[in-house]
Design a protein around this motif. Sequence first.
Motif, PDB file in Angstrom:
ATOM      1  N   PRO A  79      19.033  11.856 -34.792  1.00 46.81           N
ATOM      2  CA  PRO A  79      18.652  11.142 -33.543  1.00 46.81           C
ATOM      3  C   PRO A  79      18.726   9.690 -33.326  1.00 46.81           C
ATOM      4  CG  PRO A  79      16.578  11.643 -34.939  1.00 46.81           C
ATOM      5  CD  PRO A  79      17.898  12.371 -35.529  1.00 46.81           C
ATOM      6  N   SER A  80      18.779   8.825 -34.593  1.00 48.70           N
ATOM      7  CA  SER A  80      19.213   7.486 -34.542  1.00 48.70           C
ATOM      8  C   SER A  80      20.532   7.248 -33.941  1.00 48.70           C
ATOM      9  CB  SER A  80      18.952   6.900 -35.830  1.00 48.70           C
ATOM     10  OG  SER A  80      17.559   6.977 -36.018  1.00 48.70           O
ATOM     11  N   LEU A  81      21.565   8.026 -34.541  1.00 50.03           N
ATOM     12  CA  LEU A  81      22.929   8.105 -34.010  1.00 50.03           C
ATOM     13  C   LEU A  81      22.963   8.421 -32.373  1.00 50.03           C
ATOM     14  CD1 LEU A  81      25.458   9.270 -36.909  1.00 50.03           C
ATOM     15  CD2 LEU A  81      24.803   6.738 -35.855  1.00 50.03           C
ATOM     16  N   ALA A  82      22.213   9.258 -31.994  1.00 48.02           N
ATOM     17  CA  ALA A  82      22.279   9.795 -30.822  1.00 48.02           C
ATOM     18  C   ALA A  82      21.876   8.592 -29.818  1.00 48.02           C
ATOM     19  CB  ALA A  82      21.205  11.149 -30.584  1.00 48.02           C
ATOM     20  N   ALA A  83      20.788   7.915 -30.169  1.00 49.34           N
ATOM     21  CA  ALA A  83      20.272   6.706 -29.373  1.00 49.34           C
ATOM     22  C   ALA A  83      21.356   5.582 -29.514  1.00 49.34           C
ATOM     23  CB  ALA A  83      19.024   6.208 -30.101  1.00 49.34           C
ATOM     24  N   LEU A  84      22.078   5.426 -30.419  1.00 54.15           N
ATOM     25  CA  LEU A  84      23.082   4.352 -30.607  1.00 54.15           C
ATOM     26  C   LEU A  84      24.257   4.659 -29.434  1.00 54.15           C
ATOM     27  CD1 LEU A  84      23.284   3.716 -34.347  1.00 54.15           C
ATOM     28  CD2 LEU A  84      22.506   2.211 -32.423  1.00 54.15           C
ATOM     29  N   GLY A  85      24.681   6.324 -29.598  1.00 54.34           N
ATOM     30  CA  GLY A  85      25.594   6.777 -28.876  1.00 54.34           C
ATOM     31  C   GLY A  85      25.311   6.466 -27.487  1.00 54.34           C
ATOM     32  N   LEU A  86      24.167   6.763 -26.974  1.00 57.65           N
ATOM     33  CA  LEU A  86      23.766   6.789 -25.336  1.00 57.65           C
ATOM     34  C   LEU A  86      24.011   5.338 -25.099  1.00 57.65           C
ATOM     35  CD1 LEU A  86      20.726   9.107 -25.297  1.00 57.65           C
ATOM     36  CD2 LEU A  86      23.053   9.549 -24.197  1.00 57.65           C
ATOM     37  N   ALA A  87      23.507   4.502 -25.955  1.00 56.47           N
ATOM     38  CA  ALA A  87      23.629   3.002 -25.590  1.00 56.47           C
ATOM     39  C   ALA A  87      25.270   2.677 -25.563  1.00 56.47           C
ATOM     40  CB  ALA A  87      22.814   1.944 -26.765  1.00 56.47           C
ATOM     41  N   ALA A  88      26.025   3.165 -26.468  1.00 59.22           N
ATOM     42  CA  ALA A  88      27.207   2.848 -26.534  1.00 59.22           C
ATOM     43  C   ALA A  88      27.798   3.286 -25.226  1.00 59.22           C
ATOM     44  CB  ALA A  88      27.932   3.300 -27.949  1.00 59.22           C
ATOM     45  N   ALA A  89      27.531   4.584 -24.802  1.00 60.39           N
ATOM     46  CA  ALA A  89      28.084   5.444 -23.721  1.00 60.39           C
ATOM     47  C   ALA A  89      28.029   4.294 -22.431  1.00 60.39           C
ATOM     48  CB  ALA A  89      27.645   6.466 -23.382  1.00 60.39           C
ATOM     49  N   ARG A  90      26.905   3.649 -22.293  1.00 65.22           N
ATOM     50  CA  ARG A  90      26.656   2.663 -21.336  1.00 65.22           C
ATOM     51  C   ARG A  90      27.675   1.415 -21.410  1.00 65.22           C
ATOM     52  NH1 ARG A  90      21.306   4.525 -22.376  1.00 65.22           N
ATOM     53  NH2 ARG A  90      20.873   2.840 -23.295  1.00 65.22           N
ATOM     54  N   GLN A  91      27.737   0.972 -22.514  1.00 68.03           N
ATOM     55  CA  GLN A  91      28.421  -0.362 -22.944  1.00 68.03           C
ATOM     56  C   GLN A  91      29.893  -0.296 -22.915  1.00 68.03           C
ATOM     57  OE1 GLN A  91      26.190  -2.388 -25.950  1.00 68.03           O
ATOM     58  NE2 GLN A  91      24.236  -1.525 -25.382  1.00 68.03           N
ATOM     59  N   VAL A  92      30.514   0.708 -23.601  1.00 69.15           N
ATOM     60  CA  VAL A  92      31.758   0.690 -23.969  1.00 69.15           C
ATOM     61  C   VAL A  92      32.554   0.784 -22.624  1.00 69.15           C
ATOM     62  CG1 VAL A  92      33.808   2.184 -24.796  1.00 69.15           C
ATOM     63  CG2 VAL A  92      31.467   1.646 -26.107  1.00 69.15           C
ATOM     64  N   ASP A  93      33.657  -0.100 -22.296  1.00 70.68           N
ATOM     65  CA  ASP A  93      34.619  -0.014 -21.238  1.00 70.68           C
ATOM     66  C   ASP A  93      35.650   1.150 -21.728  1.00 70.68           C
ATOM     67  OD1 ASP A  93      36.821  -0.162 -19.632  1.00 70.68           O
ATOM     68  OD2 ASP A  93      36.294  -2.489 -19.277  1.00 70.68           O
ATOM     69  N   HIS A  94      35.639   2.157 -21.112  1.00 70.18           N
ATOM     70  CA  HIS A  94      36.676   3.073 -21.588  1.00 70.18           C
ATOM     71  C   HIS A  94      38.138   2.825 -21.292  1.00 70.18           C
ATOM     72  CE1 HIS A  94      33.551   6.984 -21.632  1.00 70.18           C
ATOM     73  NE2 HIS A  94      33.487   6.012 -22.734  1.00 70.18           N
ATOM     74  N   TYR A  95      38.160   2.171 -20.195  1.00 74.59           N
ATOM     75  CA  TYR A  95      39.757   1.767 -19.676  1.00 74.59           C
ATOM     76  C   TYR A  95      40.288   0.526 -20.774  1.00 74.59           C
ATOM     77  CZ  TYR A  95      43.410  -0.454 -17.592  1.00 74.59           C
ATOM     78  OH  TYR A  95      45.048  -1.045 -17.386  1.00 74.59           O
ATOM     79  N   GLU A  96      39.496  -0.161 -21.390  1.00 70.21           N
ATOM     80  CA  GLU A  96      39.634  -1.116 -22.302  1.00 70.21           C
ATOM     81  C   GLU A  96      39.928  -0.713 -23.446  1.00 70.21           C
ATOM     82  OE1 GLU A  96      40.837  -4.394 -24.261  1.00 70.21           O
ATOM     83  OE2 GLU A  96      40.662  -3.913 -22.273  1.00 70.21           O
ATOM     84  N   LEU A  97      39.188   0.530 -23.942  1.00 76.33           N
ATOM     85  CA  LEU A  97      39.540   1.342 -25.213  1.00 76.33           C
ATOM     86  C   LEU A  97      40.832   1.945 -24.906  1.00 76.33           C
ATOM     87  CD1 LEU A  97      38.410   2.770 -27.761  1.00 76.33           C
ATOM     88  CD2 LEU A  97      37.167   4.407 -26.285  1.00 76.33           C
ATOM     89  N   ILE A  98      41.168   2.721 -24.029  1.00 70.75           N
ATOM     90  CA  ILE A  98      42.423   3.325 -23.887  1.00 70.75           C
ATOM     91  C   ILE A  98      43.490   2.431 -23.922  1.00 70.75           C
ATOM     92  CG2 ILE A  98      43.906   4.926 -22.084  1.00 70.75           C
ATOM     93  CD1 ILE A  98      40.808   6.146 -21.563  1.00 70.75           C
ATOM     94  N   ARG A  99      43.376   1.266 -23.144  1.00 67.27           N
ATOM     95  CA  ARG A  99      44.353   0.147 -23.114  1.00 67.27           C
ATOM     96  C   ARG A  99      44.588  -0.321 -24.599  1.00 67.27           C
ATOM     97  NH1 ARG A  99      45.544  -4.650 -23.513  1.00 67.27           N
ATOM     98  NH2 ARG A  99      43.559  -4.974 -24.402  1.00 67.27           N
ATOM     99  N   ALA A 100      43.735  -0.321 -25.216  1.00 70.03           N
ATOM    100  CA  ALA A 100      43.850  -1.113 -26.561  1.00 70.03           C
ATOM    101  C   ALA A 100      44.691  -0.086 -27.624  1.00 70.03           C
ATOM    102  CB  ALA A 100      42.685  -1.688 -27.101  1.00 70.03           C
ATOM    103  N   LYS A 101      44.108   1.254 -27.417  1.00 68.73           N
ATOM    104  CA  LYS A 101      44.968   2.109 -28.000  1.00 68.73           C
ATOM    105  C   LYS A 101      46.363   2.462 -27.876  1.00 68.73           C
ATOM    106  CE  LYS A 101      41.499   3.522 -30.922  1.00 68.73           C
ATOM    107  NZ  LYS A 101      41.731   3.438 -32.306  1.00 68.73           N
ATOM    108  N   ALA A 102      46.796   2.220 -26.439  1.00 64.87           N
ATOM    109  CA  ALA A 102      48.017   2.487 -26.036  1.00 64.87           C
ATOM    110  C   ALA A 102      48.816   1.427 -26.561  1.00 64.87           C
ATOM    111  CB  ALA A 102      47.857   2.533 -24.324  1.00 64.87           C
ATOM    112  N   VAL A 103      48.185   0.399 -26.639  1.00 69.73           N
ATOM    113  CA  VAL A 103      49.022  -1.315 -26.862  1.00 69.73           C
ATOM    114  C   VAL A 103      49.206  -0.992 -28.337  1.00 69.73           C
ATOM    115  CG1 VAL A 103      48.855  -3.589 -27.300  1.00 69.73           C
ATOM    116  CG2 VAL A 103      48.233  -2.554 -25.014  1.00 69.73           C
ATOM    117  N   ALA A 104      48.395  -0.412 -29.122  1.00 62.51           N
ATOM    118  CA  ALA A 104      48.410  -0.096 -30.764  1.00 62.51           C
ATOM    119  C   ALA A 104      49.586   0.676 -30.965  1.00 62.51           C
ATOM    120  CB  ALA A 104      47.069   0.049 -31.280  1.00 62.51           C
ATOM    121  N   LEU A 105      49.497   1.726 -30.196  1.00 65.78           N
ATOM    122  CA  LEU A 105      50.559   2.905 -30.188  1.00 65.78           C
ATOM    123  C   LEU A 105      52.035   2.220 -30.032  1.00 65.78           C
ATOM    124  CD1 LEU A 105      51.458   5.960 -30.900  1.00 65.78           C
ATOM    125  CD2 LEU A 105      50.811   6.157 -28.395  1.00 65.78           C
TER     126      LEU A 105
END
Length: 273
Positions: free
Chosen positions: A85-111
Amino acid sequence: MSDASAPSSGHAAPPARASGPRGIQSIELGYRILTAIQQGPDAVALKTIAARAGMSPSAVHNYLASFVRTGMVGADARGQYRLGPSLAALGLAAARQVDHYELIRAKAVALSDDTGLGVAVLTWSALGPVIVFNRPDPRNHVFELRNGPVSFLSTAGGHVFAAWLPREATRPVAQRELGQGATDGECDRLLDSIQATVRAAGHSDVMLDALPGYGALSVPVWNAQDALAYALTITAPVELMDKRPDGPHLKRLVLAGQELCRLLGAPPRRWAP
């Protein structure tokens, strides 16, 4: 647990970073253990976690004791483990805070940096596939892709969507590209052929009609709802692209797609080895 007291895994350690902060090895080993549990599909035995993490069972057990005490991992009566449950709480907070577009952009640039090839990220719209991010081939900047709608039937990303999206979504786009004279049956036969080829390989491989001599490879990226969210594509002159399954280009593309699936919360069957 301090870094100095981190138990030996009994396996070869991952290669050291060439640059950047030294970091704390015990935290990185702990992350490997959590990722091994994340693969599931249900509760996971200690020996399985150790094998996936590349560590000894005794070393993993020490980490798990701390993870269980903090609620990051739960253990059942059979001695098997699942994320807690502690990780679940962290995951829910991360889901609200993480910018998915920026995540995907960074992975694409790294690739792109890893392969030296052009990279594009596509999503699906009512008009068909749409490029939402692209980075041109840094060595052969002969053309420049633009963000926006692209061909469905003649692009690698389009073939990924043809392989896994519902036919009611893809048939109208295929019919529009083939022309008004194309029947539903003709569209379905073409889409069936694309689907069979791409699903068998796990990726699409297309020669780009609009760019003679250029090819593209593309893989699907799934999200937390197990829906096809993106197509991740690499492009280059055919003579410079290694399409072998164990070659550096396709292998790195597949690994990047799997990592994005994992980070977007897709089910383990979409990204686990």
